[in-house]
Write a protein that holds these residues in place. Sequence first.
Motif: not given
Lengths: 513, 349
Positions: A355, A374, A376, B216-219, B221-222, B224-225, B233, B238
């Motif tokens: 990352f 939801g 970012m 674009k979303t938190t999901l 990001f989560e 990928r993390a 994570a 997370i």
Amino acid sequence: MSGVESAQPVLRLQNITKRFGSVTANEAVTFDLAKGEVIALLGENGAGKTTLMNILFGQYTADEGTVTVFGNLLPPGNPRAALDAGVGMVHQHFTLAENLTVWENIVLGAQPLHAPRLRAGAAKAKIRALSEEFQLKVDPDAKIGALTVGERQRVEILKALYRDARILILDEPTAVLTPQETDALFATLRTAINLGLSIVFISHKLHEVMAISNRVLVLRHGKLVAERATLDTDRAELSALMVGAETSAPDLAPATPGAALLTLSDLSTPSIGTAPGLRHANLALRAGQITGLAGVSGNGQAALSDLISGLVTPQSGQFEIAGNTVATWSPRNAIGQGIARIPEDRHKTGTIADFDLTENTILETYATQFSKRGWMNWRKAKAHAESLIETYDVRCSGPDSRIRLLSGGNMQKLILGRVLENAPRIILANQPVRGLDIGAVNYVHGRLAAARDAGAAVLLISEDLDEIMRLSDVIHVISDGRLSPEFARGTMQPEQLGVWMAGDGFEGCDHAA
Amino acid sequence: MRLEPIANPSLARRLTLPALAIAATILIASLLAMIAGGNPMAVLGQILVGAFGSKFALLETLNRATPLIFTGLAIAVAFRAKLWNIGAEAQLYAGAVVVAVLGTGALQLPAPALLTIMALAAMMAGAFLLLVPALLKTRLGVDEVVTTLLFNFIFLLFVSYLLEGPLKDPMGMGWPKSARLTPEARLPRIVDGLRLHWGFALALIAAAIVWIIDAKTTLGFEMRAVGQNAEAARFAGIPVTKVILKTALLSGGLAALAGFSEVAGLKGSLTLDLSPGFGYTGIVVAMLALLHPLGVVVAALFVAAIFVGADSMSRAIGVPSYLADIMLATALLCMVLAILLTKFRVRRD
């Protein structure tokens, strides 16, 4: 013949230069190693110590310069040739197969690959003889996976000795060891010297360098800047040579402790594998105070830090944060309660290597601060990362570079920035300066002290007693999952703490027994 | 010889190597065509013509790409989170079965409502099918590669039972196929008279949505993390288990849409040969796309073109259409090598 040989150096590095792109990792390094001598190679992180040794061991090819072992030129870039010439290397990160036994690991690569079967009896006998001779106690039939870190290191050394190494290179060998294991390692190294081996010892721990070496070479920015006989120098001079200036530890004003922000009363946690859980622990972390936790690694520090991080829930006893009993407990709850974690292992649990810096800085706060319903908010996240890079002096090529490219010190600065920017109430600093150079160490300590003065309750977990005694306002000792009473700053001598670390002194305090 | 990691591969390197991989694929395919007795230029030319050379050919390629986009997306989403979903084939059939049940007269609704309900129900069925292995993984540590792979065989046998029993078309002259969907349950064509149904448009929309989720979303990001470093994570708060389960639902749902669009769009009824391995080919598509949702569209078109083109080439020239399978395998291997060489440099000592 032996007279000639002892006059001739066993190892000679001449004019070694190595560049990685535009970075010069080593520049015209030249030195000799005599028979029976221990050279300490001292330098900050990134000074070029490991690169130099990797060239010597044939893992890198030098751009210029030569390596001579026992008078013979080593072909560059050939570890096998280095091994055959009698150079053995113990890496910072071990190279053992966990599912194999000790003796299998040792003979792996030393015996012909296509032999119909390994000659176990002879190999084990040789290993037993070596471990007797060098005081490297380890069971040849044990599986590597079941061994402690100290034992694994012994296997690595045995592996080198098994291949008749006459020159041992040890890369930061004590970074992973407890004080006792370090003492045992030093005993082994002294035996090896008496038996005529020569050693290159890489470290940035000054007291160890003083204790074991005959000669100290100081590397700075890839260049050999100083060479001292160990007897003619001291720690102050060496640390000055290492960083190029006198460094100063933070001057701590007396603390003004406030209310207890995190309290454990008679609290126990389950033990995990061989690592003990907490046993009837009592602890109070107060605002505006640094609480030091001293102890030999593996005595329940992990249990305490996992508990505070939210990874483990208590088995019994009281757990309160700011006077409120904790009911549900998870890492997210912990962050929500204002607990900042500086994790023990930056690479595995602190950051996500692939990352970029932006993504790593918002890892703990993306849900609350950098997103809405939801979605970012990357623009805000990037601006935040840029300001952290600036404020915490993170040396990098920008918020878009991947964090794996950062040095340990810069990675730690970013982690510090990530958690301290949220003005945390409680800071859990688990081995916060492990593997960092002196400049970064002082930076981290200064930041922790500043957070304390701003009213945070800091828990400092460290195996380095000097660090604990220098920074802590109060000290607890942990031993086999039990916490000692609280000792105020300056009331305990290292020897007295040592008694507690060894597990003595708990009589009368231990209600469990 | 050894590999030396490259810290920050340049853009030129990241673009040239995949191009070289495609060139190598074409070269190897030419050699094989020669061995099979064809003129390589003619063979490759005929593949191109067969895939893109006429309106009919082009539409055929787009139709073939549609299920591959869905399964490719399903795999890409799962693999990015390191959830190894090998069961897209079963999830596809789960979607198809739902369509065959709801679309053959069980639900009497106007077309838009019926199609929406069928699509959602199909997604739920596929999601459920992957939820079970995901729960086994998060609760008991069961390897999802094994469970999802075996589910493919179990589910195909289940479909076979349905087609011989409850779902068998009474008018089907004994063939194991379901009844035909009612007209309301069919995905209409995008343009009248052209053999391309709305499933293709839906696939493009799905790719765009997955890309938006990713970036674009938190999901996203989560996911990928969790895929990159689940330990870190979890440490950062997370909810790893939840993220894996959400990923499973998304992935299974996407794969099921392939079954929905094939039955409701192209075929009109459920048969046992509905999918010639779209679920497995989806893995190839996702890998060729480097798990990027928009790359999946390109990769699916590439793969579909090779298959459609090779069929037509085989009819025209007589070189066996197995060449398509070999080209695909070669392309995948070359791409894997190209990815390796983007990240590492070969040093000779």
